[in-house]
Scaffold this motif. Structure first.
Motif, PDB file in Angstrom:
ATOM      1  N   ILE A  45       0.879  -3.837   1.143  1.00  0.00           N
ATOM      2  CA  ILE A  45      -0.169  -4.409   1.998  1.00  0.00           C
ATOM      3  C   ILE A  45      -1.524  -3.739   1.778  1.00  0.00           C
ATOM      4  N   GLY A  46      -1.510  -2.409   1.652  1.00  0.00           N
ATOM      5  CA  GLY A  46      -2.768  -1.653   1.556  1.00  0.00           C
ATOM      6  C   GLY A  46      -3.617  -2.062   0.365  1.00  0.00           C
ATOM      7  N   GLN A  47      -2.972  -2.338  -0.768  1.00  0.00           N
ATOM      8  CA  GLN A  47      -3.731  -2.698  -1.974  1.00  0.00           C
ATOM      9  C   GLN A  47      -4.481  -4.021  -1.765  1.00  0.00           C
ATOM     10  N   LEU A  48      -3.880  -4.948  -0.988  1.00  0.00           N
ATOM     11  CA  LEU A  48      -4.554  -6.233  -0.729  1.00  0.00           C
ATOM     12  C   LEU A  48      -5.705  -6.056   0.250  1.00  0.00           C
ATOM     13  N   LEU A  49      -5.543  -5.105   1.178  1.00  0.00           N
ATOM     14  CA  LEU A  49      -6.641  -4.837   2.119  1.00  0.00           C
ATOM     15  C   LEU A  49      -7.834  -4.261   1.346  1.00  0.00           C
ATOM     16  N   LEU A  50      -7.562  -3.405   0.364  1.00  0.00           N
ATOM     17  CA  LEU A  50      -8.668  -2.783  -0.387  1.00  0.00           C
ATOM     18  C   LEU A  50      -9.455  -3.787  -1.234  1.00  0.00           C
ATOM     19  N   VAL A  51      -8.808  -4.880  -1.632  1.00  0.00           N
ATOM     20  CA  VAL A  51      -9.551  -5.899  -2.397  1.00  0.00           C
ATOM     21  C   VAL A  51      -9.960  -7.078  -1.500  1.00  0.00           C
ATOM     22  N   GLN A  71      -3.585   0.356  10.143  1.00  0.00           N
ATOM     23  CA  GLN A  71      -4.588   1.398  10.440  1.00  0.00           C
ATOM     24  C   GLN A  71      -3.922   2.746  10.703  1.00  0.00           C
ATOM     25  N   ARG A  72      -2.760   2.697  11.383  1.00  0.00           N
ATOM     26  CA  ARG A  72      -2.046   3.968  11.624  1.00  0.00           C
ATOM     27  C   ARG A  72      -1.587   4.577  10.293  1.00  0.00           C
ATOM     28  N   MET A  73      -1.123   3.721   9.385  1.00  0.00           N
ATOM     29  CA  MET A  73      -0.676   4.230   8.076  1.00  0.00           C
ATOM     30  C   MET A  73      -1.841   4.906   7.347  1.00  0.00           C
ATOM     31  N   GLU A  74      -3.031   4.348   7.512  1.00  0.00           N
ATOM     32  CA  GLU A  74      -4.209   4.889   6.805  1.00  0.00           C
ATOM     33  C   GLU A  74      -4.660   6.243   7.364  1.00  0.00           C
ATOM     34  N   GLN A  75      -4.133   6.590   8.545  1.00  0.00           N
ATOM     35  CA  GLN A  75      -4.453   7.906   9.130  1.00  0.00           C
ATOM     36  C   GLN A  75      -3.467   8.991   8.673  1.00  0.00           C
ATOM     37  N   LEU A  89      -6.470  -9.899   2.052  1.00  0.00           N
ATOM     38  CA  LEU A  89      -5.462 -10.078   3.101  1.00  0.00           C
ATOM     39  C   LEU A  89      -6.152 -10.033   4.459  1.00  0.00           C
ATOM     40  N   ASP A  90      -5.970 -11.127   5.201  1.00  0.00           N
ATOM     41  CA  ASP A  90      -6.570 -11.224   6.525  1.00  0.00           C
ATOM     42  C   ASP A  90      -5.443 -11.028   7.557  1.00  0.00           C
ATOM     43  N   LEU A  91      -5.535  -9.952   8.321  1.00  0.00           N
ATOM     44  CA  LEU A  91      -4.461  -9.661   9.280  1.00  0.00           C
ATOM     45  C   LEU A  91      -4.841 -10.053  10.710  1.00  0.00           C
ATOM     46  N   SER A  92      -5.866 -10.899  10.857  1.00  0.00           N
ATOM     47  CA  SER A  92      -6.318 -11.201  12.220  1.00  0.00           C
ATOM     48  C   SER A  92      -5.274 -11.982  13.028  1.00  0.00           C
ATOM     49  N   ALA A  93      -4.378 -12.721  12.334  1.00  0.00           N
ATOM     50  CA  ALA A  93      -3.345 -13.475  13.059  1.00  0.00           C
ATOM     51  C   ALA A  93      -2.129 -12.600  13.383  1.00  0.00           C
ATOM     52  N   THR A  94      -2.089 -11.393  12.835  1.00  0.00           N
ATOM     53  CA  THR A  94      -0.939 -10.497  13.061  1.00  0.00           C
ATOM     54  C   THR A  94      -1.470  -9.121  13.515  1.00  0.00           C
ATOM     55  N   PRO A  95      -1.902  -9.046  14.786  1.00  0.00           N
ATOM     56  CA  PRO A  95      -2.560  -7.811  15.254  1.00  0.00           C
ATOM     57  C   PRO A  95      -1.669  -6.573  15.212  1.00  0.00           C
ATOM     58  N   LYS A  96      -0.355  -6.774  15.354  1.00  0.00           N
ATOM     59  CA  LYS A  96       0.515  -5.581  15.306  1.00  0.00           C
ATOM     60  C   LYS A  96       0.579  -5.026  13.887  1.00  0.00           C
ATOM     61  N   VAL A  97       0.605  -5.931  12.905  1.00  0.00           N
ATOM     62  CA  VAL A  97       0.598  -5.461  11.513  1.00  0.00           C
ATOM     63  C   VAL A  97      -0.747  -4.768  11.235  1.00  0.00           C
ATOM     64  N   VAL A 127       1.865 -15.111   1.768  1.00  0.00           N
ATOM     65  CA  VAL A 127       1.842 -13.746   2.303  1.00  0.00           C
ATOM     66  C   VAL A 127       1.555 -13.766   3.808  1.00  0.00           C
ATOM     67  N   ALA A 128       0.714 -14.685   4.263  1.00  0.00           N
ATOM     68  CA  ALA A 128       0.417 -14.772   5.707  1.00  0.00           C
ATOM     69  C   ALA A 128       1.699 -15.076   6.483  1.00  0.00           C
ATOM     70  N   ARG A 129       2.561 -15.946   5.904  1.00  0.00           N
ATOM     71  CA  ARG A 129       3.840 -16.236   6.581  1.00  0.00           C
ATOM     72  C   ARG A 129       4.728 -14.982   6.602  1.00  0.00           C
ATOM     73  N   THR A 130       4.693 -14.249   5.507  1.00  0.00           N
ATOM     74  CA  THR A 130       5.480 -13.004   5.454  1.00  0.00           C
ATOM     75  C   THR A 130       4.979 -12.006   6.499  1.00  0.00           C
ATOM     76  N   MET A 131       3.654 -11.919   6.662  1.00  0.00           N
ATOM     77  CA  MET A 131       3.093 -10.990   7.654  1.00  0.00           C
ATOM     78  C   MET A 131       3.556 -11.367   9.063  1.00  0.00           C
TER      79      MET A 131
END
Ligand SMILES: N[C@@H](CCC(=O)N[C@@H](CS)C(=O)NCC(=O)O)C(=O)O
Length: 231
Positions: free
Chosen positions: A177-183, A199-203, A186-194, A138-142
């Protein structure tokens, strides 16, 4: 007859369809179908929707399945050009993401989230190695998502393909993506744009409404993992 929508808020593609309907205030009647309990395999459901999956819709007798087909149908029927643009080039760019989605972003569920469900509801041990492999994939996909679809460098407030408003591509993408963030898997630190896009989607309006079931699932999963839980 109102549009009937068959689905479950735990289903990623169903969640995307339901979020679109709520965002765009399309009147509909929700018919809850539990895929985990064989709800899509009953003879009655299969006779209406032979591919036996959710989401599906019945719009005054017109039946359709597959989230992206349903979302395009709704956008075209109501003229929601923010969701699915009218111009053939812009439309093709959304289709580009939708085609890519099935064998890429969808892996968030196939390779990681499915283990959350199986562990939580079927009492199976937590498959540490499989989950780690899934997360690496998944990290490669991100990274590809960031490079190919969230590449905009402007003021950082854009959605997939640099659009100023979310489209059906964003809704389908975030559902994975959101469901993995809630559990916390999923670490998105290597993909700051994602990460910033998520975060924009969550607003967006109706985010909480549509993610109530995902939050409950997340709490159940964390309880089950108990002391062993360390994201
Ligand atoms: N490609 C389909 C995937 C739909 C799908 O995977 N649905 C799952 C729930 S998330 C389902 O209904 N599974 C039940 C089954 O296959 O029996 C879409 O995008 O709508």
């Amino acid at each position: 007859m109102a549009l009937r929508v068959y689905g479950h808020f735990a289903s990623q593609p169903a969640r995307a369809v339901l979020w679109m309907l709520k965002l765009k205030e399309v009147p509909h009647q929700f018919e809850k179908i539990e895929p985990l309990n064989g709800g899509t395999r009953t003879p009655e459901y299969a006779s209406k929707f032979p591919t036996r999956q959710v989401p599906a819709i019945d719009d005054a007798g017109f039946r359709l399945a597959e989230a992206s087909a349903i979302m395009k149908y709704i956008a075209l029927k109501h003229g929601f050009e923010d969701m699915y643009p009218a111009g053939f080039g812009d439309q093709a760019l959304i289709d580009y993401y939708l085609s890519w989605h099935h064998l890429n972003t969808r892996d968030c569920t196939r390779k990681v989230f499915k283990h959350v469900m199986v562990h939580t509801f079927f009492d199976k041990p937590w498959p540490e190695e499989d989950v780690a492999k899934g997360q690496a994939s998944v990290a490669r996909t991100m990274a590809s998502l960031e490079e190919c679809f969230l590449y905009h460098d402007g003021d950082g407030d854009a959605f997939i393909h640099g659009r100023s408003q979310p489209s059906i591509a964003d809704l389908l993408c975030y559902a994975e993506i959101g469901q993995l963030l809630l559990v916390d898997l999923l670490d998105l630190s290597a993909t700051p744009k994602v990460a910033a896009w998520a975060q924009r989607m969550e607003q967006l309006p109706m985010y909480e409404d549509v993610h109530r079931t995902s939050r409950k699932l997340s709490a159940m999963f964390k309880d089950k993992r108990g002391a062993a839980y360390s994201p």
